[in-house]
Design a protein around this motif. Sequence first.
Motif, PDB file in Angstrom:
ATOM      1  N   ASN A 376       1.582   8.528  -0.030  1.00 25.43           N
ATOM      2  CA  ASN A 376       1.904   7.117   0.017  1.00 25.43           C
ATOM      3  C   ASN A 376       3.307   6.474   1.112  1.00 25.43           C
ATOM      4  O   ASN A 376       3.282   5.575   1.938  1.00 25.43           O
ATOM      5  CB  ASN A 376       1.677   6.321  -0.938  1.00 25.43           C
ATOM      6  CG  ASN A 376       0.211   6.635  -1.600  1.00 25.43           C
ATOM      7  OD1 ASN A 376      -0.725   6.253  -0.908  1.00 25.43           O
ATOM      8  ND2 ASN A 376       0.265   6.168  -2.848  1.00 25.43           N
ATOM      9  N   SER A 380       3.248   4.864   4.652  1.00 24.74           N
ATOM     10  CA  SER A 380       3.972   3.439   4.695  1.00 24.74           C
ATOM     11  C   SER A 380       5.472   3.694   5.386  1.00 24.74           C
ATOM     12  O   SER A 380       5.988   2.459   5.605  1.00 24.74           O
ATOM     13  CB  SER A 380       4.527   2.812   3.222  1.00 24.74           C
ATOM     14  OG  SER A 380       5.269   3.843   2.399  1.00 24.74           O
ATOM     15  N   ARG A 405       2.748   7.906  10.144  1.00 16.71           N
ATOM     16  CA  ARG A 405       2.657   6.557   9.455  1.00 16.71           C
ATOM     17  C   ARG A 405       1.606   5.633  10.436  1.00 16.71           C
ATOM     18  O   ARG A 405       0.786   5.142   9.785  1.00 16.71           O
ATOM     19  CB  ARG A 405       4.022   5.813   9.682  1.00 16.71           C
ATOM     20  CG  ARG A 405       4.083   4.447   9.115  1.00 16.71           C
ATOM     21  CD  ARG A 405       5.382   3.763   9.320  1.00 16.71           C
ATOM     22  NE  ARG A 405       5.512   3.720  10.809  1.00 16.71           N
ATOM     23  CZ  ARG A 405       4.850   2.684  11.865  1.00 16.71           C
ATOM     24  NH1 ARG A 405       4.095   2.081  11.434  1.00 16.71           N
ATOM     25  NH2 ARG A 405       5.488   2.915  12.958  1.00 16.71           N
ATOM     26  N   SER A 409      -1.619   4.590   8.141  1.00 17.28           N
ATOM     27  CA  SER A 409      -1.385   3.307   7.690  1.00 17.28           C
ATOM     28  C   SER A 409      -2.589   2.418   7.699  1.00 17.28           C
ATOM     29  O   SER A 409      -2.873   1.848   6.738  1.00 17.28           O
ATOM     30  CB  SER A 409      -0.083   2.504   8.402  1.00 17.28           C
ATOM     31  OG  SER A 409      -0.057   1.320   7.756  1.00 17.28           O
TER      32      SER A 409
END
Length: 465
Positions: A376, A380, A405, A409
Motif C-alpha cells: 500500500n 500510494s 505508484r 494507484s
Amino acid sequence: MMRPAFALLALLTCTSPAYAQAISPAEQARIDKLVTETLDKTKTPSASVAIVRGGQLVLAKAYGKAAETIPAATPALPYQIASNSKQFTAMALLLLEDEGKLYLDDKVSKYLPGISGGDRIALRQLLNHTSGLQDYWPQDYSFPAMARPTTPQQILDVWAKKPLDYAPGTKWQYSNTGYVVAGMIVEKVAGEPLFSFLQKRIFQPLGMTSVVDMDKAIGPNFPQGYGRAALGPVRVETPAAPGWLYAAGELSMTPTDLAKWDIARMNRAYIPADDWDEQERTVRLADGEDSNYGLGVRNTVRDGRRVISHSGESAGFLSLNSVYPESKSAIIVMTNTWSSGAYSQISRGLAEIILPPTSADPVPAAQAATVRTVYNQLRSGMLDRKLLTANANYYFTPTVAADVRSSLSPLGAPVSIEPDGSSTLRGGFVIQGYTVKYPNRTLDLSVFMEPGANGRVEQFLVRGE
C-alpha cells in the motif's frame, strides 16, 4: 566416453511411433493464440519456443520483438538461458569423474583453498545446492556491484569466504556461489576454460551451434532484455557487467539447440547413461527429506507427470526448460523480460495442448496480510525506506518508485494478498511469492525478507498477470 557419429545420430533421432506426432493445424492455432495472448497480456516483448514430442523436434517458433534493433524475433536467435546453464556445468564434473580426474565426493579444499567449510563440502553438494555457501545473487534485480565487471575469484572472495549458512548436507538452499566454485574446479582439473570444455565435450558433438557466452551475446544482433516496475512502462534493462554469471548461468542459445540436449537426455545418448541418471537423482537431506533436486536439474511431478526441469533468470530474460521423460517430450520457453510470468504461463499452456494434464494443481487460499503495508505504501507513493535493505533502496530509484505508484494507484486497494506456495530460504533471506487479487485482475508479487520479526524487505517485485 565418445560414441561414433552414426551411433549418436541414431540415438538422437530414434522415436516411438506412439508419441512421434507432428503439431496439427488445430494445435498450432491453439499454440499461436496462447503465446500471442500471453505476450500481450503480460507486456512481454517476445518469446521463443521449441517443442519436442516422441523424441523429435516438432516446433520451433518465435513471437514478438526481440530487441529495439530486431523488431521480429526468429527461432535462430540465441536467448540468455541463465541458470539453465547449471546442468551443463554439473555434467562437466560428471564427465571429469568418468575420466578419474576428480570424484564428486571429494572435498572442495582438495582443489580450491580458502573456501568456507571447504574441508567439509563435497563437490556434489556444490551441484545439488546443499553446500551451505551463501548465494551471491538471490535478488530478481541487479544490485550496485553488478554494474562493474567481476571475476569468479572476486565473487568467491566476497561470498564464499563468509560463514556457511548451514552445515553441508543439512539443508537445501539455492546457491549460485556453489556453481562458481564448481566452474573454477572444472577449469583447474581440465586445464582449460569452462566454456571451451563444454564446447568440445558437449556443444560441438551435439551440433549445438548457436551457443555463446552471454557476456558476448549483447549488441544489435542479439535479443535485448526488458523489465517493468509493477504495471509501469516496459523499459530496456541494463545487462549485468561481464563475469557475473559464469558457471552459474553464462550461456545463451536457441531453444532448438537446448532441445538437442533434451533429446540426448531422453535417449541417454552421447553422455554415459549413468551420468544422466546421476544428474537426475535427487538428493536427500540429513533428516531424510527429498530436495527434489539433482545435479543442476529438478526432478519433480507436475500435473501428474514426472518432469526434469530448470528455469533461468538474468537481467531482462527468463526461461524454462521442461523434459517429460516418459513421453519423450520437452517444452522450452525463452522470454526477454524478467518482469512477468509469461515464460511459465506459456510452458504450462503448451503442456496442456500437447500433454493433457492428469491432475489440477492445488490453489493456495491463505490471505497474506504481512506484506500489505509495503504494498500500500508503494501504490500510494509514501514508501518508508527504513523498511527496506540497502539493496532494495537501490532498486527503488525515483523512476522505479514512480512507475510502481502510477501503475498501481489507479487499481485501488487490492481485495487480498495471498501467499503462493510455501516459503524457502536463499541467500540469507526468506522468500515467499504472493498473489495480489483485484476484482478484475490478478498480479504476482515476489518478496524477499530478512529473517526475524523485524526483518527488512530485500525484494518486493510486482509482476503483471
